[in-house]
Scaffold this motif. Structure first.
Motif, PDB file in Angstrom:
ATOM      1  N   LEU A   1       0.497  -0.715   0.025  1.00  0.00           N
ATOM      2  CA  LEU A   1       0.088   0.142   0.282  1.00  0.00           C
ATOM      3  C   LEU A   1       0.741   1.119   0.145  1.00  0.00           C
ATOM      4  O   LEU A   1       1.897   1.108   0.717  1.00  0.00           O
ATOM      5  CB  LEU A   1      -1.112   0.486   0.902  1.00  0.00           C
ATOM      6  CG  LEU A   1      -2.471  -0.977   1.332  1.00  0.00           C
ATOM      7  CD1 LEU A   1      -2.713  -1.308   3.006  1.00  0.00           C
ATOM      8  CD2 LEU A   1      -2.653  -0.777   0.440  1.00  0.00           C
ATOM      9  N   THR A   2       0.284   2.163  -0.710  1.00  0.00           N
ATOM     10  CA  THR A   2       1.454   3.938  -0.187  1.00  0.00           C
ATOM     11  C   THR A   2       0.817   4.362   0.685  1.00  0.00           C
ATOM     12  O   THR A   2       0.037   3.699   1.911  1.00  0.00           O
ATOM     13  CB  THR A   2       0.254   4.454  -1.285  1.00  0.00           C
ATOM     14  OG1 THR A   2      -0.786   5.028  -0.935  1.00  0.00           O
ATOM     15  CG2 THR A   2      -0.085   4.420  -2.184  1.00  0.00           C
ATOM     16  N   HIS A   3       1.587   5.148   1.187  1.00  0.00           N
ATOM     17  CA  HIS A   3       1.764   5.254   2.955  1.00  0.00           C
ATOM     18  C   HIS A   3       0.411   6.863   3.657  1.00  0.00           C
ATOM     19  O   HIS A   3      -0.434   5.680   4.195  1.00  0.00           O
ATOM     20  CB  HIS A   3       2.519   6.666   2.639  1.00  0.00           C
ATOM     21  CG  HIS A   3       2.537   7.575   3.819  1.00  0.00           C
ATOM     22  ND1 HIS A   3       2.969   6.553   5.141  1.00  0.00           N
ATOM     23  CD2 HIS A   3       2.709   8.710   4.645  1.00  0.00           C
ATOM     24  CE1 HIS A   3       3.260   7.706   6.330  1.00  0.00           C
ATOM     25  NE2 HIS A   3       2.191   8.364   5.644  1.00  0.00           N
ATOM     26  N   ALA A   4      -0.389   6.612   2.047  1.00  0.00           N
ATOM     27  CA  ALA A   4      -1.402   7.267   2.031  1.00  0.00           C
ATOM     28  C   ALA A   4      -2.493   6.660   2.373  1.00  0.00           C
ATOM     29  O   ALA A   4      -3.797   6.306   2.706  1.00  0.00           O
ATOM     30  CB  ALA A   4      -2.493   7.813   1.204  1.00  0.00           C
ATOM     31  N   GLN A   5      -2.590   4.805   1.715  1.00  0.00           N
ATOM     32  CA  GLN A   5      -3.562   3.819   1.589  1.00  0.00           C
ATOM     33  C   GLN A   5      -3.380   3.490   3.427  1.00  0.00           C
ATOM     34  O   GLN A   5      -4.159   2.536   3.218  1.00  0.00           O
ATOM     35  CB  GLN A   5      -3.321   3.027   0.753  1.00  0.00           C
ATOM     36  CG  GLN A   5      -3.809   3.324  -0.840  1.00  0.00           C
ATOM     37  CD  GLN A   5      -3.474   2.299  -1.732  1.00  0.00           C
ATOM     38  OE1 GLN A   5      -1.986   1.604  -1.499  1.00  0.00           O
ATOM     39  NE2 GLN A   5      -4.381   2.113  -3.088  1.00  0.00           N
ATOM     40  N   GLN A   6      -2.259   3.312   4.147  1.00  0.00           N
ATOM     41  CA  GLN A   6      -1.851   2.584   5.089  1.00  0.00           C
ATOM     42  C   GLN A   6      -2.495   3.337   6.071  1.00  0.00           C
ATOM     43  O   GLN A   6      -3.372   2.914   6.928  1.00  0.00           O
ATOM     44  CB  GLN A   6      -0.510   2.396   5.005  1.00  0.00           C
ATOM     45  CG  GLN A   6       0.331   1.588   4.734  1.00  0.00           C
ATOM     46  CD  GLN A   6       1.463   1.840   4.858  1.00  0.00           C
ATOM     47  OE1 GLN A   6       2.557   2.266   5.928  1.00  0.00           O
ATOM     48  NE2 GLN A   6       2.534   0.397   3.874  1.00  0.00           N
ATOM     49  N   ILE A   7      -2.423   4.729   5.729  1.00  0.00           N
ATOM     50  CA  ILE A   7      -3.186   6.116   7.147  1.00  0.00           C
ATOM     51  C   ILE A   7      -4.348   5.763   6.828  1.00  0.00           C
ATOM     52  O   ILE A   7      -4.970   5.285   7.938  1.00  0.00           O
ATOM     53  CB  ILE A   7      -2.651   7.177   6.807  1.00  0.00           C
ATOM     54  CG1 ILE A   7      -1.608   7.072   7.166  1.00  0.00           C
ATOM     55  CG2 ILE A   7      -3.565   7.839   7.136  1.00  0.00           C
ATOM     56  CD1 ILE A   7      -0.913   9.059   7.106  1.00  0.00           C
ATOM     57  N   ALA A   8      -4.966   5.317   5.682  1.00  0.00           N
ATOM     58  CA  ALA A   8      -6.476   4.928   5.343  1.00  0.00           C
ATOM     59  C   ALA A   8      -7.249   3.405   6.414  1.00  0.00           C
ATOM     60  O   ALA A   8      -7.743   3.755   6.430  1.00  0.00           O
ATOM     61  CB  ALA A   8      -6.809   5.311   4.198  1.00  0.00           C
ATOM     62  N   LEU A   9      -5.845   2.401   5.700  1.00  0.00           N
ATOM     63  CA  LEU A   9      -6.472   1.649   5.930  1.00  0.00           C
ATOM     64  C   LEU A   9      -6.229   1.826   8.707  1.00  0.00           C
ATOM     65  O   LEU A   9      -6.876   1.194   8.959  1.00  0.00           O
ATOM     66  CB  LEU A   9      -5.991   0.083   6.020  1.00  0.00           C
ATOM     67  CG  LEU A   9      -5.562  -1.026   6.544  1.00  0.00           C
ATOM     68  CD1 LEU A   9      -6.573  -1.234   6.383  1.00  0.00           C
ATOM     69  CD2 LEU A   9      -4.391  -1.812   6.122  1.00  0.00           C
ATOM     70  N   ALA A  10      -5.307   2.565   8.824  1.00  0.00           N
ATOM     71  CA  ALA A  10      -5.311   2.009  10.269  1.00  0.00           C
ATOM     72  C   ALA A  10      -6.450   2.846  10.672  1.00  0.00           C
ATOM     73  O   ALA A  10      -7.222   2.762  11.426  1.00  0.00           O
ATOM     74  CB  ALA A  10      -4.321   3.691  10.306  1.00  0.00           C
ATOM     75  N   GLU A  11      -7.572   4.124  10.179  1.00  0.00           N
ATOM     76  CA  GLU A  11      -8.209   4.924  10.378  1.00  0.00           C
ATOM     77  C   GLU A  11      -9.289   3.440  10.154  1.00  0.00           C
ATOM     78  O   GLU A  11     -10.077   4.247  11.311  1.00  0.00           O
ATOM     79  CB  GLU A  11      -8.096   6.146   9.441  1.00  0.00           C
ATOM     80  CG  GLU A  11      -7.723   7.329   9.781  1.00  0.00           C
ATOM     81  CD  GLU A  11      -7.696   7.480  11.218  1.00  0.00           C
ATOM     82  OE1 GLU A  11      -8.513   8.082  11.664  1.00  0.00           O
ATOM     83  OE2 GLU A  11      -6.034   8.185  11.551  1.00  0.00           O
ATOM     84  N   PHE A  12      -9.301   2.969   9.564  1.00  0.00           N
ATOM     85  CA  PHE A  12     -10.991   1.998   9.024  1.00  0.00           C
ATOM     86  C   PHE A  12     -10.316   1.081  10.169  1.00  0.00           C
ATOM     87  O   PHE A  12     -11.757   1.180  11.005  1.00  0.00           O
ATOM     88  CB  PHE A  12     -10.650   1.844   8.239  1.00  0.00           C
ATOM     89  CG  PHE A  12     -11.771   0.114   8.051  1.00  0.00           C
ATOM     90  CD1 PHE A  12     -12.628   0.762   7.858  1.00  0.00           C
ATOM     91  CD2 PHE A  12     -11.632  -0.862   7.423  1.00  0.00           C
ATOM     92  CE1 PHE A  12     -13.788  -0.695   7.773  1.00  0.00           C
ATOM     93  CE2 PHE A  12     -12.247  -2.345   7.536  1.00  0.00           C
ATOM     94  CZ  PHE A  12     -13.049  -1.604   7.390  1.00  0.00           C
ATOM     95  N   LEU A  13      -9.354   0.722  10.897  1.00  0.00           N
ATOM     96  CA  LEU A  13      -9.935  -0.197  11.925  1.00  0.00           C
ATOM     97  C   LEU A  13      -9.502   0.371  12.912  1.00  0.00           C
ATOM     98  O   LEU A  13     -10.220  -0.705  14.132  1.00  0.00           O
ATOM     99  CB  LEU A  13      -8.081  -0.793  11.890  1.00  0.00           C
ATOM    100  CG  LEU A  13      -7.926  -1.469   9.923  1.00  0.00           C
ATOM    101  CD1 LEU A  13      -6.150  -2.342  10.368  1.00  0.00           C
ATOM    102  CD2 LEU A  13      -8.667  -2.556  10.465  1.00  0.00           C
TER     103      LEU A  13
END
Length: 96
Positions: free
Chosen positions: A80-92
């Protein structure tokens, strides 16, 4: 940490047999068995072959906490890109 035990742990997490890991790494089954039993120590170069076959970096190999995450999920997360990792963390976090 015992290098042989760590290789065995990662191998079993991935569902690899000794034969399969040895073949993917391009090394002999007997050598892999000796390493897992602690009778032989691989060179850094040889360890890198095992790590490549196990789809982990040398840094991840020595970070035992990394294996607590499902290996398939961990691999996908790294793509994942950095932005996608942040979005995933927020989702979790929102799932609590």
């Amino acid at each position: 940490m015992n290098v042989g035990e760590r290789i065995k742990q990662l191998r079993e997490e991935r569902g690899f047999t000794v034969n399969r890991l040895a073949n993917i790494a391009g090394l002999s089954q007997s050598f892999l068995r000796e390493v897992e039993l602690g009778n032989k120590n691989p060179t850094v170069e040889t360890l890198s072959y095992f790590c490549e076959a196990l789809d982990v970096s040398l840094a991840e190999f020595f970070n035992e906490n990394e294996s607590k995450i499902c290996p398939a999920l961990s691999t996908q997360m790294k793509r994942l890109t950095h932005a996608q990792q942040i979005a995933l963390a927020e989702f979790l976090k929102s799932m609590k």
